[in-house]
Design an enzyme around this catalytic site. Structure first.
Site, PDB file in Angstrom:
ATOM      1  N   LYS A  22       0.841  -1.207   0.000  1.00  0.00           N
ATOM      2  CA  LYS A  22       0.000   0.000   0.000  1.00  0.00           C
ATOM      3  C   LYS A  22       0.875   1.256   0.000  1.00  0.00           C
ATOM      4  CE  LYS A  22      -2.937   0.899   3.613  1.00  0.00           C
ATOM      5  NZ  LYS A  22      -2.857   2.289   4.104  1.00  0.00           N
ATOM      6  N   SER A  23       1.849   1.314   0.893  1.00  0.00           N
ATOM      7  CA  SER A  23       2.698   2.517   0.970  1.00  0.00           C
ATOM      8  C   SER A  23       3.412   2.762  -0.354  1.00  0.00           C
ATOM      9  CB  SER A  23       3.752   2.352   2.067  1.00  0.00           C
ATOM     10  OG  SER A  23       3.149   2.364   3.324  1.00  0.00           O
ATOM     11  N   ARG A 124      -8.640  12.884  11.817  1.00  0.00           N
ATOM     12  CA  ARG A 124      -7.234  12.507  12.053  1.00  0.00           C
ATOM     13  C   ARG A 124      -6.356  13.764  12.033  1.00  0.00           C
ATOM     14  NH1 ARG A 124      -5.459   7.400   8.776  1.00  0.00           N
ATOM     15  NH2 ARG A 124      -3.710   7.593  10.225  1.00  0.00           N
ATOM     16  N   GLN A 171       4.825   9.494   7.026  1.00  0.00           N
ATOM     17  CA  GLN A 171       3.916  10.369   6.275  1.00  0.00           C
ATOM     18  C   GLN A 171       4.369  11.816   6.384  1.00  0.00           C
ATOM     19  OE1 GLN A 171      -0.032   9.410   7.673  1.00  0.00           O
ATOM     20  NE2 GLN A 171      -0.036   7.446   6.600  1.00  0.00           N
ATOM     21  N   ASP A 316       1.898  -0.781  11.955  1.00  0.00           N
ATOM     22  CA  ASP A 316       0.640  -1.283  11.384  1.00  0.00           C
ATOM     23  C   ASP A 316       0.366  -2.740  11.772  1.00  0.00           C
ATOM     24  OD1 ASP A 316       0.214   1.174  10.261  1.00  0.00           O
ATOM     25  OD2 ASP A 316       0.974   0.632   8.284  1.00  0.00           O
ATOM     26  N   LYS A 343      -4.879   6.379  14.455  1.00  0.00           N
ATOM     27  CA  LYS A 343      -4.925   5.675  13.161  1.00  0.00           C
ATOM     28  C   LYS A 343      -6.371   5.721  12.637  1.00  0.00           C
ATOM     29  CE  LYS A 343      -0.610   4.720  12.766  1.00  0.00           C
ATOM     30  NZ  LYS A 343       0.140   5.381  11.696  1.00  0.00           N
ATOM     31  N   ARG A 389      -7.818  -2.913   9.613  1.00  0.00           N
ATOM     32  CA  ARG A 389      -6.922  -3.844  10.323  1.00  0.00           C
ATOM     33  C   ARG A 389      -7.613  -4.453  11.549  1.00  0.00           C
ATOM     34  NH1 ARG A 389      -2.554  -3.149   7.067  1.00  0.00           N
ATOM     35  NH2 ARG A 389      -1.993  -1.010   6.598  1.00  0.00           N
TER      36      ARG A 389
HETATM   37  C1  S3P Z   1       2.574   5.076   6.164  1.00  0.00           C
HETATM   38  C2  S3P Z   1       3.152   5.469   7.342  1.00  0.00           C
HETATM   39  C3  S3P Z   1       2.648   5.089   8.678  1.00  0.00           C
HETATM   40  C4  S3P Z   1       1.718   3.894   8.572  1.00  0.00           C
HETATM   41  C5  S3P Z   1       0.703   4.074   7.488  1.00  0.00           C
HETATM   42  C6  S3P Z   1       1.391   4.206   6.142  1.00  0.00           C
HETATM   43  C7  S3P Z   1       3.157   5.535   4.896  1.00  0.00           C
HETATM   44  O1  S3P Z   1       1.947   6.180   9.234  1.00  0.00           O
HETATM   45  O2  S3P Z   1       1.059   3.685   9.804  1.00  0.00           O
HETATM   46  O3  S3P Z   1      -0.175   2.966   7.431  1.00  0.00           O
HETATM   47  O4  S3P Z   1       2.811   4.974   3.841  1.00  0.00           O
HETATM   48  O5  S3P Z   1       3.977   6.456   4.927  1.00  0.00           O
HETATM   49  P1  S3P Z   1       2.687   7.350  10.088  1.00  0.00           P
HETATM   50  O6  S3P Z   1       3.593   8.088   9.200  1.00  0.00           O
HETATM   51  O7  S3P Z   1       1.559   8.201  10.593  1.00  0.00           O
HETATM   52  O8  S3P Z   1       3.410   6.621  11.180  1.00  0.00           O
END
Ligand code: S3P
Length: 430
Positions: A22-23, A124, A171, A316, A343, A389
Site C-alpha cells: 500500500k505505501s 485525524r 507520512q 501497522d 490511526k 486492520r
Molecule cells: C505510512 C506510514 C505510517 C503507517 C501508514 C502508512 C506511509 O503512518 O502507519 O499505514 O505509507 O507512509 P505514520 O507516518 O503516521 O506513522
C-alpha cells in the site's frame, strides 16, 4: 454495512502472494505523476486507498492507464510543476497517506485545492504536516488551525526549513521531502527514530538531490524526476495477518512469496521470533526494495514486551500482534504506542474492546496495553470500528475461537486488502 461470520477453528496452510504494498503503491502514483515521461508499475494495489490517490492525480491532470484487475498501471508524468488545478475538491476516502503526502506536493503548486475525506479521515490530526508546510510558506486552512480536513491548500514559493520532528512518521517525513523538491535552499528533516524509507528510496532512484546522514535527511530543490518502472513488492502488512496466525497456531505451515522485506517494515518478525516462532526469510530481489519469501511453522508462543524503539518498524502490525499476544502464554506488554490512537480508529481501544469481548484479558494503557494470554477465544460480536486492520484481526482471532464470531461492518477491509476473506478461506484448514 455488511458483517462477516467466522465460525470455524483452524490452522493456516499453503502458499500466499500478498497484494501490492500500500505505501509503495501510493508513492508509485506520486512519483509517476511528477516524473518527466512514462512510468509503468506492476502489482499496483487495487484497493480503495491507493485508488483514491490515483483518482486525485487524474483530477490534477495526470494521464493514467490502469487495467483494472491486472495490477498494471502506466502514468504519463507531467513533471514536478505542471499539475493543474482540479475542477472540484479532492476526496481521499479513508486514506491518511494520500492526504498527508499529497499536501507536500500541493504545497509546491501554484493553485488552490481542497482536500476532503471520510468521517475517520476528517478527525485525524493533520497539524503534524500542515504546521511545517506553513513554515515553508504554504497557505493552509482547516478546522482547528489547519489540524482537520477539509483542508484548503494554496501552494507557492517555498523556503527550505530545518525540521526536528518529535514523531517518527513516514507520512510527515514524506510530505516534507516532496515539498523540499520545490523549496528554495535545502530542507532538513530529523526524526527521533527511523520510520519507513520508501520515499527516500524512490527519490534516489528518480535522481532527486537527496542525502542522508544517520537520522537527518536533506532534500534540495530538484528540476526533474526520472520516470521509474518496477514491480511493487507484496504488502508485508497484508501478509502479516497470515504470518502471525500461522506462527501462533501449531500445525500451520505457510509460505509467503514476493513479499516486501524492507527492514524498516518487518519488525513484527523479530517480535514473533522472540515469542518462540519458527520463521525464516529469504530475500530474492532488491529493486525498488528488498522482496522475498517468508516461511512459517506454527507453535504455541510466549508473551513478550514491545517498547517505543520498536514501534515505527511494526506500527501497522500492532493490532495483529495484540491478537497473538492475547493468545500466547503468560504476560505481554505494549508501550510507547500512543500513535495507535490516531490511526483509522483508536486501535488501542478497538482491539482491547474486541479481544476482551471474546474472552481476552487485556488492560488498556494510555500508550499501549497489558495482556494476560489465554488459551483460546470464545464466540461473540465485535465491531470493525470502520478500521480495516481491526476487522481482519477479528477473523484471525476466530481461528483460535470456540464459538462463532460476528464482525460488524467489514466493508472497510477494501481500503487495503479487498481479497482478504478469499485468502482467509483458502489458507484456513481444519
Ligand atoms: C505510512 C506510514 C505510517 C503507517 C501508514 C502508512 C506511509 O503512518 O502507519 O499505514 O505509507 O507512509 P505514520 O507516518 O503516521 O506513522
Amino acid at each position: 454495512m455488511s458483517s462477516a461470520v467466522v465460525n470455524r477453528r483452524g490452522k493456516i496452510q499453503g502458499h500466499f502472494t500478498p497484494p501490492g504494498d500500500k505505501s509503495i503503491s501510493h508513492r508509485a502514483v506520486m512519483f509517476g505523476a511528477l516524473a518527466e515521461g512514462r512510468s509503468t508499475f506492476m502489482h499496483f494495489l487495487e484497493a480503495e486507498d491507493c485508488l483514491h490517490t490515483l483518482m486525485a492525480f487524474q483530477a490534477l491532470g495526470v494521464h493514467a492507464e490502469h487495467e483494472a484487475g491486472t495490477g498494471k498501471l502506466t502514468l504519463q508524468g507531467r513533471g514536478l510543476k505542471s499539475l493543474t488545478a482540479p475542477a472540484k475538491e479532492l476526496y481521499l476516502g479513508n486514506s491518511g497517506t494520500s492526504m498527508r503526502l499529497l499536501m507536500g506536493i500541493l504545497a509546491g503548486q501554484r493553485f488552490e485545492c481542497t482536500l476532503t475525506g471520510d468521517p475517520s479521515l476528517s478527525v485525524r490530526p493533520m497539524k503534524r504536516v500542515t504546521q511545517p508546510l506553513k513554515l515553508m510558506g504554504a497557505q493552509i486552512k482547516g478546522r482547528d488551525n489547519g489540524n482537520y480536513a477539509p483542508l484548503l491548500i494554496r501552494g507557492g514559493r517555498l523556503q527550505g526549513i530545518d525540521f526536528d520532528n518529535t514523531l517518527a512518521s513516514a507520512q510527515v517525513k514524506s510530505a516534507l521531502l516532496f515539498a523540499g523538491l520545490y523549496a528554495e535552499g535545502a530542507t532538513r528533516i530529523q526524526e527521533p527514530r527511523t520510520s519507513r524509507d520508501h520515499t527516500e528510496k524512490l527519490l534516489k532512484a528518480a535522481g532527486a538531490r537527496f542525502t542522508q546522514m544517520g537520522n537527518v535527511m536533506t532534500i534540495e530543490p530538484t528540476e526533474t524526476l526520472r520516470p521509474l518502472s518496477f514491480t511493487i513488492p507484496g504488502d508485508f502488512s497484508a501478509a502479516a495477518f497470515f504470518i502471525a496466525a500461522a506462527a501462533m497456531i501449531p500445525g500451520s505451515v505457510l509460505t509467503v512469496n514476493n513479499v516486501g522485506l524492507n527492514p524498516l517494515r518487518t519488525g513484527m518478525l523479530e517480535v514473533l521470533k522472540r515469542m518462540g516462532a519458527a520463521i525464516e526469510t529469504k530475500t530474492g530481489t532488491d529493486f525498488p526494495e528488498p522482496c522475498g519469501t517468508v516461511s512459517v511453522e506454527g507453535r504455541r508462543l510466549q508473551g513478550t514486551r514491545i517498547t517505543a524503539p520498536e514501534i515505527p518498524g511494526l506500527i501497522d502490525e500492532l493490532p495483529v500482534l495484540m491478537t497473538v499476544m492475547a493468545l500466547s502464554e503468560g504476560e505481554s506488554l505494549i508501550s510507547g504506542a500512543e500513535e495507535l490512537r490516531v490511526k483509522e480508529t483508536d486501535r488501542i481501544l478497538s482491539m482491547v474492546t474486541n479481544l476482551n469481548a471474546l474472552g481476552g484479558r487485556l488492560k488498556e494503557l494510555p500508550d499501549g496495553c497489558l495482556i494476560q494470554g489465554v488459551e483460546n477465544m470464545q464466540g461473540g460480536i465485535v465491531q470493525s470500528f470502520g478500521d480495516h486492520r481491526t476487522a481482519m484481526c477479528m477473523a484471525i482471532a476466530s481461528l483460535v475461537s470456540d464459538g462463532e464470531i460476528r464482525i460488524e461492518d467489514v466493508d472497510c477491509v477494501a481500503t487495503s486488502f479487498p481479497t482478504f476473506f478469499e485468502a482467509f478461506e483458502r489458507l484456513r484448514v481444519d
